[in-house]
Design an enzyme around this catalytic site. Sequence first.
Site, PDB file in Angstrom:
ATOM      1  N   TRP A 175      32.993 -86.975 -57.886  1.00  0.00           N
ATOM      2  CA  TRP A 175      31.923 -87.921 -58.183  1.00  0.00           C
ATOM      3  C   TRP A 175      30.558 -87.475 -57.658  1.00  0.00           C
ATOM      4  CZ3 TRP A 175      29.906 -88.977 -53.541  1.00  0.00           C
ATOM      5  CH2 TRP A 175      30.756 -88.876 -52.434  1.00  0.00           C
ATOM      6  N   ASN A 176      30.535 -86.500 -56.737  1.00  0.00           N
ATOM      7  CA  ASN A 176      29.251 -86.257 -56.058  1.00  0.00           C
ATOM      8  C   ASN A 176      28.230 -85.511 -56.925  1.00  0.00           C
ATOM      9  OD1 ASN A 176      30.738 -83.897 -55.800  1.00  0.00           O
ATOM     10  ND2 ASN A 176      30.129 -83.511 -53.680  1.00  0.00           N
ATOM     11  N   LYS A 199      38.882 -84.299 -66.810  1.00  0.00           N
ATOM     12  CA  LYS A 199      39.138 -85.577 -66.152  1.00  0.00           C
ATOM     13  C   LYS A 199      38.042 -85.792 -65.111  1.00  0.00           C
ATOM     14  CE  LYS A 199      40.694 -87.114 -62.530  1.00  0.00           C
ATOM     15  NZ  LYS A 199      39.768 -88.252 -62.372  1.00  0.00           N
ATOM     16  N   PRO A 200      37.041 -86.632 -65.450  1.00  0.00           N
ATOM     17  CA  PRO A 200      35.973 -86.873 -64.477  1.00  0.00           C
ATOM     18  C   PRO A 200      36.459 -87.815 -63.381  1.00  0.00           C
ATOM     19  CG  PRO A 200      35.614 -88.174 -66.468  1.00  0.00           C
ATOM     20  CD  PRO A 200      36.878 -87.388 -66.696  1.00  0.00           C
ATOM     21  N   GLY A 253      36.988 -80.596 -55.647  1.00  0.00           N
ATOM     22  CA  GLY A 253      37.270 -81.831 -54.911  1.00  0.00           C
ATOM     23  C   GLY A 253      37.770 -81.515 -53.519  1.00  0.00           C
ATOM     24  N   GLU A 275      37.647 -75.236 -56.062  1.00  0.00           N
ATOM     25  CA  GLU A 275      36.383 -75.379 -55.310  1.00  0.00           C
ATOM     26  C   GLU A 275      36.583 -76.574 -54.408  1.00  0.00           C
ATOM     27  OE1 GLU A 275      33.932 -73.328 -55.501  1.00  0.00           O
ATOM     28  OE2 GLU A 275      34.274 -72.271 -57.385  1.00  0.00           O
ATOM     29  N   LEU A 276      36.836 -76.322 -53.124  1.00  0.00           N
ATOM     30  CA  LEU A 276      37.289 -77.412 -52.257  1.00  0.00           C
ATOM     31  C   LEU A 276      36.250 -77.784 -51.197  1.00  0.00           C
ATOM     32  CD1 LEU A 276      40.980 -76.130 -52.052  1.00  0.00           C
ATOM     33  CD2 LEU A 276      39.953 -77.682 -53.722  1.00  0.00           C
ATOM     34  N   ARG A 303      20.343 -83.160 -48.991  1.00  0.00           N
ATOM     35  CA  ARG A 303      20.560 -83.075 -50.430  1.00  0.00           C
ATOM     36  C   ARG A 303      21.799 -83.905 -50.761  1.00  0.00           C
ATOM     37  NH1 ARG A 303      23.231 -77.977 -53.184  1.00  0.00           N
ATOM     38  NH2 ARG A 303      22.978 -78.529 -55.349  1.00  0.00           N
ATOM     39  N   CYS A 309      29.600 -80.533 -50.879  1.00  0.00           N
ATOM     40  CA  CYS A 309      30.510 -79.585 -50.228  1.00  0.00           C
ATOM     41  C   CYS A 309      29.708 -78.531 -49.483  1.00  0.00           C
ATOM     42  CB  CYS A 309      31.383 -78.925 -51.279  1.00  0.00           C
ATOM     43  SG  CYS A 309      30.417 -78.239 -52.625  1.00  0.00           S
ATOM     44  N   GLU A 406      34.765 -82.687 -42.511  1.00  0.00           N
ATOM     45  CA  GLU A 406      33.627 -82.760 -43.413  1.00  0.00           C
ATOM     46  C   GLU A 406      32.991 -84.152 -43.250  1.00  0.00           C
ATOM     47  OE1 GLU A 406      34.941 -82.239 -47.439  1.00  0.00           O
ATOM     48  OE2 GLU A 406      33.094 -81.226 -47.998  1.00  0.00           O
ATOM     49  N   SER A 466      23.088 -72.777 -54.049  1.00  0.00           N
ATOM     50  CA  SER A 466      23.618 -72.874 -55.420  1.00  0.00           C
ATOM     51  C   SER A 466      22.658 -72.275 -56.433  1.00  0.00           C
ATOM     52  CB  SER A 466      23.856 -74.345 -55.781  1.00  0.00           C
ATOM     53  OG  SER A 466      24.586 -74.981 -54.767  1.00  0.00           O
TER      54      SER A 466
HETATM   55  P1  NAP Z   1      38.909 -85.902 -54.404  1.00  0.00           P
HETATM   56  O1  NAP Z   1      39.402 -87.180 -53.896  1.00  0.00           O
HETATM   57  O2  NAP Z   1      39.734 -84.687 -54.175  1.00  0.00           O
HETATM   58  O3  NAP Z   1      38.663 -86.132 -55.967  1.00  0.00           O
HETATM   59  C1  NAP Z   1      38.216 -85.123 -56.810  1.00  0.00           C
HETATM   60  C2  NAP Z   1      38.837 -85.313 -58.174  1.00  0.00           C
HETATM   61  O4  NAP Z   1      40.253 -85.200 -58.063  1.00  0.00           O
HETATM   62  C3  NAP Z   1      38.557 -86.675 -58.786  1.00  0.00           C
HETATM   63  O5  NAP Z   1      38.420 -86.546 -60.171  1.00  0.00           O
HETATM   64  C4  NAP Z   1      39.827 -87.428 -58.452  1.00  0.00           C
HETATM   65  O6  NAP Z   1      40.101 -88.506 -59.300  1.00  0.00           O
HETATM   66  C5  NAP Z   1      40.861 -86.339 -58.636  1.00  0.00           C
HETATM   67  N1  NAP Z   1      42.139 -86.610 -57.986  1.00  0.00           N
HETATM   68  C6  NAP Z   1      42.378 -87.375 -56.902  1.00  0.00           C
HETATM   69  N2  NAP Z   1      43.705 -87.367 -56.634  1.00  0.00           N
HETATM   70  C7  NAP Z   1      44.302 -86.608 -57.584  1.00  0.00           C
HETATM   71  C8  NAP Z   1      45.659 -86.220 -57.849  1.00  0.00           C
HETATM   72  N3  NAP Z   1      46.667 -86.623 -57.108  1.00  0.00           N
HETATM   73  N4  NAP Z   1      45.894 -85.421 -58.911  1.00  0.00           N
HETATM   74  C9  NAP Z   1      44.884 -85.009 -59.695  1.00  0.00           C
HETATM   75  N5  NAP Z   1      43.585 -85.337 -59.494  1.00  0.00           N
HETATM   76  C10 NAP Z   1      43.294 -86.116 -58.444  1.00  0.00           C
HETATM   77  O7  NAP Z   1      37.496 -85.529 -53.850  1.00  0.00           O
HETATM   78  P2  NAP Z   1      36.199 -86.456 -53.820  1.00  0.00           P
HETATM   79  O8  NAP Z   1      36.281 -87.299 -52.621  1.00  0.00           O
HETATM   80  O9  NAP Z   1      35.995 -87.096 -55.127  1.00  0.00           O
HETATM   81  O10 NAP Z   1      35.062 -85.348 -53.667  1.00  0.00           O
HETATM   82  C11 NAP Z   1      34.663 -84.893 -52.473  1.00  0.00           C
HETATM   83  C12 NAP Z   1      35.300 -83.571 -52.131  1.00  0.00           C
HETATM   84  O11 NAP Z   1      34.965 -82.585 -53.117  1.00  0.00           O
HETATM   85  C13 NAP Z   1      34.760 -83.025 -50.844  1.00  0.00           C
HETATM   86  O12 NAP Z   1      35.792 -82.485 -50.056  1.00  0.00           O
HETATM   87  C14 NAP Z   1      33.809 -81.939 -51.292  1.00  0.00           C
HETATM   88  O13 NAP Z   1      33.573 -80.954 -50.339  1.00  0.00           O
HETATM   89  C15 NAP Z   1      34.495 -81.425 -52.488  1.00  0.00           C
HETATM   90  N6  NAP Z   1      33.549 -80.724 -53.360  1.00  0.00           N
HETATM   91  C16 NAP Z   1      33.647 -79.384 -53.441  1.00  0.00           C
HETATM   92  C17 NAP Z   1      32.758 -78.677 -54.215  1.00  0.00           C
HETATM   93  C18 NAP Z   1      32.861 -77.189 -54.301  1.00  0.00           C
HETATM   94  O14 NAP Z   1      32.327 -76.645 -55.239  1.00  0.00           O
HETATM   95  N7  NAP Z   1      33.519 -76.522 -53.383  1.00  0.00           N
HETATM   96  C19 NAP Z   1      31.767 -79.348 -54.928  1.00  0.00           C
HETATM   97  C20 NAP Z   1      31.679 -80.734 -54.830  1.00  0.00           C
HETATM   98  C21 NAP Z   1      32.601 -81.401 -54.035  1.00  0.00           C
HETATM   99  P3  NAP Z   1      39.674 -89.998 -58.869  1.00  0.00           P
HETATM  100  O15 NAP Z   1      38.227 -90.029 -58.933  1.00  0.00           O
HETATM  101  O16 NAP Z   1      40.330 -90.849 -59.874  1.00  0.00           O
HETATM  102  O17 NAP Z   1      40.214 -90.190 -57.482  1.00  0.00           O
END
Ligand code: NAP
Length: 502
Positions: A175-176, A199-200, A253, A275-276, A303, A309, A406, A466
């Site tokens: 979502w970010n 899948k957003p 994520g 990309e975690l 930012r 991330c 984090e 980036s």
């Molecule tokens: P998240 O909970 O891992 O969610 C990311 C995506 O995964 C969402 O679309 C989410 O769907 C989905 N998801 C959740 N559980 C799932 C499952 N069991 N199976 C399949 N998909 C699933 O992460 P977030 O809290 O949204 O985002 C923050 C994280 O992303 C942070 O750790 C950040 O560092 C990381 N991030 C990394 C980067 C990079 O490029 N390295 C860039 C941006 C963000 P729902 O929305 O329905 O839960």
Amino acid sequence: MTTPPPVPAPVDRAPVDSAREREVVAAVPTGLLLGGRWRDADGGGVLAVDDPSTGATIAEVADASPADALDALDAVLDAQAGWAATAPRERGEVLRRAFELTVERAEDLALIMTLEMGKPLAESRGEVAYGAEFLRWFSEEAVRTYGRWSTAPDGGSRLLTMKQPVGPCLAITPWNFPLAMATRKIGPALAAGCTMILKPAAQTPLSALAFAEILREAGLPDGVLAVLPTSDAGALVEPLLADARLRKVTFTGSTGVGKRLVAQAADNLQRVSMELGGNAPFLVFADADLDAAVDGAVLAKMRNIGEACTAANRFLVHEDVAQDFARRLAERLAAMPVGRGTEPGVQVGPLITRQARDGVHALVTDAVEGGATLLTGGHHVEGPGAFYAPTVLTGVHAGARLRHEEIFGPVAPVTTFSDDAEAVSLANATEYGLVSYVFTQDLSRALRTAEQLASGMVALNRGVVSNPAAPFGGVKASGFGREGGAEGIEEYLDTKYVGIQL
Ligand code: NAP
């Protein structure tokens, strides 16, 4: 022209009126995109989209079920061979038109993003520009996938290698950065000749849906892209990864979900790009230009309201300049206006949910209880949304949770080091390895440190790393695979070798 990545900047425009907000949101398709048309979810379920600055529901979109996921897989499979056979130039031109339409509609896309995610409009505009650049970059890369012809070392045969699309892919985005994380995956996949199911994130489907409509208008053939918002990500994704016809999953994520997806993909040996999470160190050496370091720190920390991330998570500052740096950083953060992202001048929007805000506050409380000193912030900002005051802490002890986890919010912990070896050792003392920031005016120290840091990216004397033309990605628990740059398209290509007897 290279459009700069999003940065917090004051917005000196009139407030957005609520009629315009409603009009822009109402124009976003609310169905599932499947087989080239918008349709309701199987069973008719809907998913509410809330404005994090007010908690109010601004839209309802179709809530995809596992049955929809399998329909989408059939649709992208049907389209795969035709898209792979489409001339690379033609694939690139679809992306180029999508780039132009995205830029043309930047104001609407930015407003949609601010309403569903909360970031200030100036930053949403920045993300739209940044996200669009992946479309332009990969429209250019579509015609530059090369093979190789060589003579075997013993001279007995010829070796031909060629690149071919991996096949149908699944992209899961957070979502970010609701637009840029999608274009960073869709751009290279389409350029390479792959079809994709997107899948957003459940909290921010509108940006993805609006963008999918742009791709349709840009001439993307039916079925090449499916978009499936859902309230149950695990249930939707499970049958897709269980089906060997899906050939890749690309995920941005959290590390926990990423690990689970890698395990699920193992059964069918689908390719994976991850990309975690991050825990970025921000190193300031005694010889740094302190003005530049403070400017960089504001960008790297604030930012996206700290919800990135790449956000600087740990400020490691040489003991000779730490006090000065922390005081100046605290003054800058304390002066940043907090409020709804549509308001003029706002630089810090709400966090995504109250739960996220409470999590950030728990990290601050843990540090303060362990002896840290608050220079500014450390509290909620009253109001209906999940606002948190920009915060700077010093004297954060080594065991404090926010040095290891984090933060994902506007909180800057400053700690000190006394020599270069200690700086690198502290920086690397994390399971993550996405990005590191380094401020020094000594060229050999800069390059030596860059070599020693265990991260996929290093920002030297700048607060943003980036860039669509560069390979974005991490090491260790920050994942693997690269997005952007010449490397980005490789994630969607297999290499085939043909041995030739002449
Ligand atoms: P998240 O909970 O891992 O969610 C990311 C995506 O995964 C969402 O679309 C989410 O769907 C989905 N998801 C959740 N559980 C799932 C499952 N069991 N199976 C399949 N998909 C699933 O992460 P977030 O809290 O949204 O985002 C923050 C994280 O992303 C942070 O750790 C950040 O560092 C990381 N991030 C990394 C980067 C990079 O490029 N390295 C860039 C941006 C963000 P729902 O929305 O329905 O839960």
